[in-house]
Design an enzyme around this catalytic site. Structure first.
Site, mmCIF file in Angstrom:
data_model
loop_
_atom_site.group_PDB
_atom_site.id
_atom_site.type_symbol
_atom_site.label_atom_id
_atom_site.label_comp_id
_atom_site.label_asym_id
_atom_site.label_seq_id
_atom_site.Cartn_x
_atom_site.Cartn_y
_atom_site.Cartn_z
ATOM 1 N N GLN A 95 0.758 -1.070 0.220
ATOM 2 C CA GLN A 95 0.069 0.012 0.016
ATOM 3 C C GLN A 95 0.877 1.139 -0.175
ATOM 4 O O GLN A 95 0.414 2.326 -0.021
ATOM 5 C CB GLN A 95 -0.706 0.179 1.187
ATOM 6 C CG GLN A 95 -1.870 -1.198 1.292
ATOM 7 C CD GLN A 95 -2.672 -1.165 2.739
ATOM 8 O OE1 GLN A 95 -3.583 -0.818 2.872
ATOM 9 N NE2 GLN A 95 -1.979 -1.841 3.679
ATOM 10 N N ASN A 96 2.100 0.907 0.148
ATOM 11 C CA ASN A 96 2.904 2.177 0.433
ATOM 12 C C ASN A 96 3.524 2.912 -0.933
ATOM 13 O O ASN A 96 3.629 1.822 -2.065
ATOM 14 C CB ASN A 96 4.374 1.506 1.093
ATOM 15 C CG ASN A 96 3.866 1.150 2.445
ATOM 16 O OD1 ASN A 96 3.017 1.506 3.136
ATOM 17 N ND2 ASN A 96 4.872 0.186 3.083
ATOM 18 N N HIS A 113 -1.422 1.315 -4.311
ATOM 19 C CA HIS A 113 -1.719 2.670 -4.245
ATOM 20 C C HIS A 113 -0.985 3.684 -5.071
ATOM 21 O O HIS A 113 -0.971 4.973 -4.775
ATOM 22 C CB HIS A 113 -1.923 3.227 -2.919
ATOM 23 C CG HIS A 113 -2.849 2.432 -1.926
ATOM 24 N ND1 HIS A 113 -2.774 2.407 -0.554
ATOM 25 C CD2 HIS A 113 -3.829 1.829 -2.438
ATOM 26 C CE1 HIS A 113 -3.951 1.851 -0.207
ATOM 27 N NE2 HIS A 113 -4.703 1.234 -1.358
ATOM 28 N N CYS A 121 0.153 11.981 -16.385
ATOM 29 C CA CYS A 121 -0.509 13.221 -17.328
ATOM 30 C C CYS A 121 -2.162 13.218 -17.445
ATOM 31 O O CYS A 121 -2.499 12.145 -18.181
ATOM 32 C CB CYS A 121 0.243 13.350 -18.838
ATOM 33 S SG CYS A 121 -0.249 14.708 -19.682
ATOM 34 N N CYS A 140 4.627 18.059 -19.269
ATOM 35 C CA CYS A 140 4.499 16.242 -19.549
ATOM 36 C C CYS A 140 5.730 15.820 -20.633
ATOM 37 O O CYS A 140 5.609 16.640 -21.854
ATOM 38 C CB CYS A 140 3.464 15.866 -20.184
ATOM 39 S SG CYS A 140 3.191 14.144 -20.748
ATOM 40 N N SER A 182 -2.764 -1.153 9.373
ATOM 41 C CA SER A 182 -3.859 -1.151 10.464
ATOM 42 C C SER A 182 -5.154 -1.734 9.779
ATOM 43 O O SER A 182 -6.107 -1.833 10.735
ATOM 44 C CB SER A 182 -4.057 0.312 10.722
ATOM 45 O OG SER A 182 -4.491 1.160 9.656
ATOM 46 N N LEU A 207 3.046 -3.908 14.762
ATOM 47 C CA LEU A 207 3.135 -3.283 16.174
ATOM 48 C C LEU A 207 2.279 -3.570 17.144
ATOM 49 O O LEU A 207 2.771 -3.950 18.084
ATOM 50 C CB LEU A 207 3.742 -1.791 15.841
ATOM 51 C CG LEU A 207 4.586 -1.097 17.130
ATOM 52 C CD1 LEU A 207 5.938 -1.786 17.139
ATOM 53 C CD2 LEU A 207 4.447 0.199 16.851
HETATM 54 N N1 APR Z 1 6.577 -2.448 12.817
HETATM 55 C C1 APR Z 1 5.402 -3.168 12.479
HETATM 56 N N2 APR Z 1 4.181 -2.443 12.729
HETATM 57 C C2 APR Z 1 4.195 -1.105 12.553
HETATM 58 C C3 APR Z 1 5.442 -0.379 12.988
HETATM 59 C C4 APR Z 1 6.674 -1.308 13.006
HETATM 60 N N3 APR Z 1 7.788 -0.513 13.387
HETATM 61 N N4 APR Z 1 5.223 1.073 13.148
HETATM 62 C C5 APR Z 1 3.851 1.150 12.992
HETATM 63 N N5 APR Z 1 3.259 -0.117 12.698
HETATM 64 C C6 APR Z 1 1.786 -0.636 12.451
HETATM 65 C C7 APR Z 1 0.899 0.351 13.166
HETATM 66 O O1 APR Z 1 0.626 -0.582 14.307
HETATM 67 C C8 APR Z 1 -0.301 0.283 12.285
HETATM 68 O O2 APR Z 1 -1.225 -0.632 12.416
HETATM 69 O O3 APR Z 1 1.647 -0.121 11.007
HETATM 70 C C9 APR Z 1 0.176 0.316 10.843
HETATM 71 C C10 APR Z 1 0.245 1.523 10.349
HETATM 72 O O4 APR Z 1 -1.043 2.029 9.953
HETATM 73 P P1 APR Z 1 -1.490 3.200 9.157
HETATM 74 O O5 APR Z 1 -0.908 4.231 9.522
HETATM 75 O O6 APR Z 1 -3.081 3.049 8.892
HETATM 76 O O7 APR Z 1 -0.905 2.870 7.814
HETATM 77 P P2 APR Z 1 -1.600 1.814 6.466
HETATM 78 O O8 APR Z 1 -2.162 0.546 7.113
HETATM 79 O O9 APR Z 1 -0.366 1.464 5.581
HETATM 80 O O10 APR Z 1 -2.773 2.661 5.775
HETATM 81 C C11 APR Z 1 -3.323 2.291 4.766
HETATM 82 O O11 APR Z 1 -4.457 4.114 4.302
HETATM 83 O O12 APR Z 1 -4.594 6.444 4.117
HETATM 84 C C12 APR Z 1 -4.380 5.304 3.224
HETATM 85 O O13 APR Z 1 -3.107 5.266 1.341
HETATM 86 C C13 APR Z 1 -2.807 5.211 2.813
HETATM 87 O O14 APR Z 1 -1.838 3.135 1.979
HETATM 88 C C14 APR Z 1 -2.458 4.053 3.147
HETATM 89 C C15 APR Z 1 -3.532 3.178 3.631
#
Ligand code: APR
Length: 249
Positions: A95-96, A113, A121, A140, A182, A207
């Site tokens: 998702q990153n 994503h 463009c 572009c 998350s 985490l």
């Molecule tokens: N090791 C493992 N997990 C971790 C660590 C770590 N060091 N640090 C944070 N986390 C976990 C947190 O506990 C959390 O559950 O990573 C998760 C990050 O959650 P979000 O901030 O919601 O990110 P993500 O799940 O990637 O969001 C999904 O939402 O806003 C949109 O497009 C955006 O791709 C993103 C999508």
């Protein structure tokens, strides 16, 4: 019955912002995360880009600039190493929008994503690799139009990338591992259920427990730089089909 390492033939891994946190990149929903300091409605929707493209460019330019000061961590490296040594089907869905999985050497990788290091463009739909700022005057390189470039990022309300390939892989995977997410945003948050329907063992490495935690067969909690190398270098080798879900501290 043990499903030892050699018995697993198809793996799908999903990552989120948490796998890049220890490299120094902000997550979205942890304290002081990106969505604490910016409103999604202002920087991550097509309507926001129409309303104020300069603000949206500023948000993604800052995140793109940050990439030159961070490097892949042990979790990114462990996934790339595992993929190199695994003879079955391996798909990494992230998702990153950072390039840390790419720099770690992951090959079969889908940025569902989008990517910070690409522009799109709105005139000719050309996708270009970039590592510079985008502005409302950027030209572009394909159609030479000015002011038509946007970040090649999937915004809320848009369709993620690679979905057909992702669902095809989920339908036949035997192991699904979710790392550093998350579980707040669909369709990614529902991938583990697709894998379960296919009969896969589902694992959460995070985490702390995600919104979908109770749906996973195996759950490990802690930093990705410890959990991911550990899981992919040892646990997968001795993986057995668990009779009962086990939760690790
Ligand atoms: N090791 C493992 N997990 C971790 C660590 C770590 N060091 N640090 C944070 N986390 C976990 C947190 O506990 C959390 O559950 O990573 C998760 C990050 O959650 P979000 O901030 O919601 O990110 P993500 O799940 O990637 O969001 C999904 O939402 O806003 C949109 O497009 C955006 O791709 C993103 C999508």
């Amino acid at each position: 019955m043990t499903m030892g390492f050699s018995r697993i033939r198809s793996i799908v891994v999903l990552t989120g912002a948490g796998i890049s946190a220890e490299s120094g990149l902000s997550t979205f929903r942890l304290k002081d995360g990106l969505w604490d300091n910016h409103s999604v409605e202002d920087v991550a929707t097509p309507e926001a880009f129409l309303r104020n493209p300069a603000l949206v460019h500023e948000f993604y330019n800052a995140r793109r600039q940050q990439l030159s000061s961070v490097v892949p961590n042990a979790a990114h490296e462990a996934l790339a190493k595992f993929e190199r040594n695994f003879s079955g089907d391996f798909l990494l869905v992230t998702q990153n929008v950072d390039d840390l999985h790419d720099r770690a050497g992951s090959e079969n990788l889908i940025h569902m994503h989008g990517e910070l290091l690409a522009s799109r463009c709105s005139n000719c739909a050309a996708i270009a690799r970039i590592n510079h700022d985008l502005t409302t005057n950027s030209v572009c390189s394909n159609c030479q139009c000015a002011g038509t470039l946007r970040p090649d990022i999937v915004w809320f309300g848009e369709i993620p990338m690679g979905m057909e390939q992702i669902y095809t892989a989920l339908a036949k995977c035997e192991l699904f591992v979710s790392i550093g997410t998350s579980g707040n945003v669909y369709p990614a948050a529902g991938f583990f259920q697709e894998a379960k329907i296919a009969g896969a063992l589902t694992v959460e490495l995070n985490l702390d427990p995600s919104e979908r935690a109770t749906g996973f067969d195996i759950r490990h909690y802690g930093p990705a730089t410890r959990l991911v190398p550990e899981f992919f270098s040892t646990a997968v080798r001795g993986l057995s089909t668990v009779d009962t879900p086990c939760q690790y501290p």
